[in-house]
Design an enzyme around this catalytic site. Structure first.
Site, PDB file in Angstrom:
ATOM      1  N   ASP A  82     -20.530  14.698  86.074  1.00 51.71           N
ATOM      2  CA  ASP A  82     -20.131  15.907  85.707  1.00 51.71           C
ATOM      3  C   ASP A  82     -18.686  15.264  84.516  1.00 51.71           C
ATOM      4  O   ASP A  82     -17.806  14.292  85.433  1.00 51.71           O
ATOM      5  CB  ASP A  82     -19.789  17.209  86.364  1.00 51.71           C
ATOM      6  CG  ASP A  82     -19.093  16.978  87.837  1.00 51.71           C
ATOM      7  OD1 ASP A  82     -18.411  15.953  87.986  1.00 51.71           O
ATOM      8  OD2 ASP A  82     -19.705  17.749  88.691  1.00 51.71           O
TER       9      ASP A  82
ATOM     10  N   ASN B 299     -19.679  27.408  97.690  1.00 50.26           N
ATOM     11  CA  ASN B 299     -20.548  28.203  97.164  1.00 50.26           C
ATOM     12  C   ASN B 299     -21.987  27.699  97.641  1.00 50.26           C
ATOM     13  O   ASN B 299     -22.917  28.223  96.677  1.00 50.26           O
ATOM     14  CB  ASN B 299     -20.061  28.973  95.662  1.00 50.26           C
ATOM     15  CG  ASN B 299     -19.498  28.032  94.638  1.00 50.26           C
ATOM     16  OD1 ASN B 299     -20.339  27.259  95.031  1.00 50.26           O
ATOM     17  ND2 ASN B 299     -19.277  28.542  93.407  1.00 50.26           N
TER      18      ASN B 299
ATOM     19  N   HIS C  89     -22.745  24.709  94.708  1.00 57.59           N
ATOM     20  CA  HIS C  89     -23.078  24.516  94.345  1.00 57.59           C
ATOM     21  C   HIS C  89     -23.103  22.732  94.209  1.00 57.59           C
ATOM     22  O   HIS C  89     -22.895  22.052  95.428  1.00 57.59           O
ATOM     23  CB  HIS C  89     -21.633  24.129  93.421  1.00 57.59           C
ATOM     24  CG  HIS C  89     -20.552  23.745  93.549  1.00 57.59           C
ATOM     25  ND1 HIS C  89     -19.201  25.064  93.107  1.00 57.59           N
ATOM     26  CD2 HIS C  89     -20.247  22.756  92.709  1.00 57.59           C
ATOM     27  CE1 HIS C  89     -18.462  23.257  93.212  1.00 57.59           C
ATOM     28  NE2 HIS C  89     -19.079  22.870  93.114  1.00 57.59           N
TER      29      HIS C  89
ATOM     30  N   GLU D 112     -23.245  26.152  89.257  1.00 58.43           N
ATOM     31  CA  GLU D 112     -22.859  27.484  89.882  1.00 58.43           C
ATOM     32  C   GLU D 112     -24.100  27.831  90.201  1.00 58.43           C
ATOM     33  O   GLU D 112     -25.051  27.989  89.726  1.00 58.43           O
ATOM     34  CB  GLU D 112     -21.714  27.748  89.053  1.00 58.43           C
ATOM     35  CG  GLU D 112     -20.793  27.248  89.243  1.00 58.43           C
ATOM     36  CD  GLU D 112     -19.404  26.992  90.124  1.00 58.43           C
ATOM     37  OE1 GLU D 112     -19.718  27.744  91.399  1.00 58.43           O
ATOM     38  OE2 GLU D 112     -18.414  26.466  89.771  1.00 58.43           O
TER      39      GLU D 112
END
Length: 241
Positions: free
Chosen positions: A67, A136, A138, A143
Site C-alpha cells: 500500500d 481492528n 485490517h 479496513e
C-alpha cells in the site's frame, strides 16, 4: 493456519526473518510482498544483518508493497516508498527497478490501482506475502467492511488507523485520509503468507484472525482459508489464546 509463538518482539523478528531468508535462499528470484509500519522493522534489520554477513542476497528478488498513502510523492519522508528505502532497500543488494510500491502521487485512483494490479499479476503474484495486522484486524489498508475487497483500490482510512499511524507524522491531522492498497483477493493469491504481530494491543485482532468467524468485519480472518498461512506473534499478541 500455523501459529509460531515468539517470546518477544526481537524473537518474533528473528523468526520472521528466518522464514523470509529461507524463501530467498531456496528461490533466489523470489517475488516478495512486503509490508510497512513499525512491526516489520526488526525483521528487516535482521535480514540486513544477514545480508551484510553474506548469508543472503536479494540481487534477483523483486518486491511489491501492499500500500501507499494517496497524495504522497515517493520522496516524501512519510511515504511508504521512502520508508522502504530507508528501512530496507538501501541496505541490501536489491535492484531499485525490482522494487514496487503503489503510486500515491497519481491523483487518478482508478488508473493508479489498475496499473498496480497489472504489475502484480505480471509478476505472477508473491511467492511470500509479509503482513502486519491492524488493531481492528485490517491487512494492508483493507479496513473492516461488509464485503472482502478484490483488487487494488482506494480506501478511506478509519480513525483508529489514522491514530495508529500518526506516530510517523507530527500530528494526526497530517495523516492522509486515503490510501491505495492491494485488495484481499490479491493478497490471497500469494503462494504463502506470513503474518507478524507484537504487543497486547494486537491480541484481540490476532485472536479474531485465527479463531473468530471468517468475516470482512475482521479482514485478516480470511487468512484462515489460505492453504499456507503462518502467524508469528509474541506472547503479548497471543495472550488471549
Amino acid at each position: 493456519m500455523r501459529i509460531i509463538h515468539a517470546k518477544n518482539y526481537d524473537d518474533m523478528s528473528r523468526k520472521a526473518a528466518n522464514i523470509i531468508s529461507a524463501q530467498v535462499i531456496l528461490k533466489p528470484d523470489s517475488v516478495l510482498g512486503l509490508a510497512t509500519g513499525t512491526t516489520p522493522i526488526g525483521a528487516y534489520q535482521q535480514l540486513i544483518a544477514w545480508h551484510q554477513k553474506g548469508d543472503v542476497s536479494f540481487a534477483e528478488v523483486s518486491t511489491y508493497n501492499l500500500d501507499e498513502y494517496r497524495g504522497l510523492k515517493h520522496d516524501e519522508p512519510q511515504s511508504y516508498h521512502y520508508f522502504m528505502n530507508e528501512q530496507f532497500f538501501s541496505s541490501i543488494d536489491i535492484k531499485p527497478a525490482h522494487t514496487h510500491v503503489p503510486d500515491g502521487s497519481n491523483p487518478d485512483a482508478e488508473a493508479a490501482c489498475a496499473e498496480y494490479d497489472r504489475l502484480v499479476e505480471a509478476a505472477g503474484y508473491p511467492d511470500l506475502q509479509l503482513l502486519g495486522i491492524g488493531n481492528n484486524g485490517h491487512i494492508g489498508f483493507n479496513e473492516p467492511d461488509s464485503v472482502f475487497s478484490k483488487g487494488t483500490h482506494c480506501v478511506d482510512l478509519t480513525e483508529s488507523t489514522i491514530e495508529a499511524n500518526s506516530r510517523l507524522f507530527n500530528s494526526p491531522d497530517e495523516v492522509p485520509r486515503q490510501a491505495y492498497t492491494m485488495g484481499v483477493q490479491t493478497i490471497m493469491q500469494a503462494r504463502s503468507i506470513l503474518v507478524i504481530a507484537s504487543g497486547s494491543n494486537k491480541a484481540q485482532a490476532v485472536f479474531d484472525m485465527c479463531k473468530g468467524p471468517v468475516t470482512p468485519a475482521c479482514p485478516a480472518s480470511i487468512l484462515q482459508l489460505h492453504p499456507h498461512a503462518i502467524v508469528v506473534a509474541d506472547e503479548d499478541a497471543l495472550s488471549l489464546f
